[in-house]
Design a protein around this motif. Structure first.
Motif, PDB file in Angstrom:
ATOM      1  N   ILE A 137       0.838  -1.191   0.000  1.00  0.00           N
ATOM      2  CA  ILE A 137       0.000   0.000   0.000  1.00  0.00           C
ATOM      3  C   ILE A 137       0.882   1.252   0.000  1.00  0.00           C
ATOM      4  N   ASP A 138       0.607   2.188  -0.900  1.00  0.00           N
ATOM      5  CA  ASP A 138       1.397   3.414  -0.961  1.00  0.00           C
ATOM      6  C   ASP A 138       1.128   4.300   0.256  1.00  0.00           C
ATOM      7  N   GLY A 139       2.109   5.150   0.579  1.00  0.00           N
ATOM      8  CA  GLY A 139       1.933   6.100   1.670  1.00  0.00           C
ATOM      9  C   GLY A 139       2.430   5.571   2.995  1.00  0.00           C
ATOM     10  N   PRO A 140       1.954   6.168   4.084  1.00  0.00           N
ATOM     11  CA  PRO A 140       2.427   5.807   5.434  1.00  0.00           C
ATOM     12  C   PRO A 140       2.242   4.332   5.766  1.00  0.00           C
ATOM     13  N   GLU A 141       1.149   3.710   5.284  1.00  0.00           N
ATOM     14  CA  GLU A 141       0.913   2.304   5.606  1.00  0.00           C
ATOM     15  C   GLU A 141       1.981   1.395   4.996  1.00  0.00           C
ATOM     16  N   LYS A 142       2.491   1.754   3.834  1.00  0.00           N
ATOM     17  CA  LYS A 142       3.547   0.942   3.230  1.00  0.00           C
ATOM     18  C   LYS A 142       4.820   1.031   4.053  1.00  0.00           C
ATOM     19  N   LYS A 143       5.168   2.234   4.480  1.00  0.00           N
ATOM     20  CA  LYS A 143       6.353   2.413   5.323  1.00  0.00           C
ATOM     21  C   LYS A 143       6.197   1.650   6.630  1.00  0.00           C
ATOM     22  N   ASN A 144       4.989   1.701   7.204  1.00  0.00           N
ATOM     23  CA  ASN A 144       4.724   0.978   8.442  1.00  0.00           C
ATOM     24  C   ASN A 144       4.865  -0.531   8.229  1.00  0.00           C
ATOM     25  N   GLY A 145       4.388  -1.012   7.077  1.00  0.00           N
ATOM     26  CA  GLY A 145       4.513  -2.427   6.754  1.00  0.00           C
ATOM     27  C   GLY A 145       5.962  -2.852   6.581  1.00  0.00           C
ATOM     28  N   ILE A 146       6.749  -2.002   5.931  1.00  0.00           N
ATOM     29  CA  ILE A 146       8.180  -2.290   5.751  1.00  0.00           C
ATOM     30  C   ILE A 146       8.885  -2.375   7.103  1.00  0.00           C
TER      31      ILE A 146
END
Length: 227
Positions: A196-205
């Motif tokens: 998912i693009d955005g903050p959720e992708k960073k959180n997932g990473i």
């Protein structure tokens, strides 16, 4: 499985500890206090070999239980992996290791229990019992023993002890950990993709990176127990 973890306060010769009231709720990342080496067995510091005497006293490291002089065991550090309320005395080697582990307990575990949103891909190796791709929230249970999933399909909690293989794939451009692949149970395969693009992708990473560290810690602990 319950998310209501009852704690109790216990006292040992090393200090006060707050631990789970029931063994089945004890975090797998927690280690037990070591047996202290008896004073009478040691005449010299385990680290620098200085001889103990009236002015050079013996001190036990609360992490390893070995005996050291004050210079080699003077630091008092939070020992989160043993659930001590206050900082405890540690030798130089244990101090360095504990400070690294404290980062995991203070930052990574909080991230893991808060969870992250992933594209979930899970199926048996023979593909006979597949689950449709879907967005789910994955988090670590409060007792740190299970992965919990919240999505449209009912996905049963996954016991960390059932995971026998873990792989992480990096995005070729950003070099970030974007895919977590786990083999578990009876030839089952699960993939969690930080898509998912955005903050959720960073959180997932970040969640994948933290879980990789958690799994590595459990592997080391299992190896130590076998040895």
């Amino acid at each position: 499985m319950t998310e209501n973890i009852v704690k109790k306060l216990i006292k040992s010769k090393s200090g006060l500890r707050i631990v789970s009231a029931k063994d089945e709720h004890r975090s797998p990342f927690i280690i037990q206090e070591p047996q202290w080496v008896p004073d009478k067995e040691i005449t010299n510091c385990t680290n620098c070999s200085v001889k103990f005497g009236f002015t050079t006293r013996k001190h036990h490291c609360r992490r390893c239980g070995q005996i050291f002089c004050n210079d080699c065991c003077e630091s008092k550090v939070e020992l989160l992996r043993m659930c001590f309320v206050d900082p405890v005395r540690m030798c130089l080697n244990c101090e360095s290791l504990t400070r690294k582990e404290n980062k995991f307990f203070q930052k990574d575990l909080k991230l893991l229990t808060n969870g992250a949103i992933f594209l979930f891909r899970g199926q048996s190796q023979n593909s006979s019992n597949s689950i449709p791709d879907q967005l789910i929230r994955c988090k670590l249970s409060l007792d740190h023993r299970y992965l919990l999933f919240d999505g449209k399909e009912i996905i049963e909690p996954l016991d960390l002890n059932d995971i026998f293989s873990l792989k992480v794939q990096k995005d070729k451009i950003s070099e970030s950990n974007t895919l977590l692949e786990m083999e578990y149970g009876d030839n089952k395969l699960m993939r969690l993709v930080a898509a998912i693009d955005g903050p959720e992708k960073k959180n997932g990473i970040n969640w994948i990176t933290a879980f990789q560290e958690a799994y590595t810690m459990l592997e080391r602990l299992n190896e130590e127990q076998v040895a």
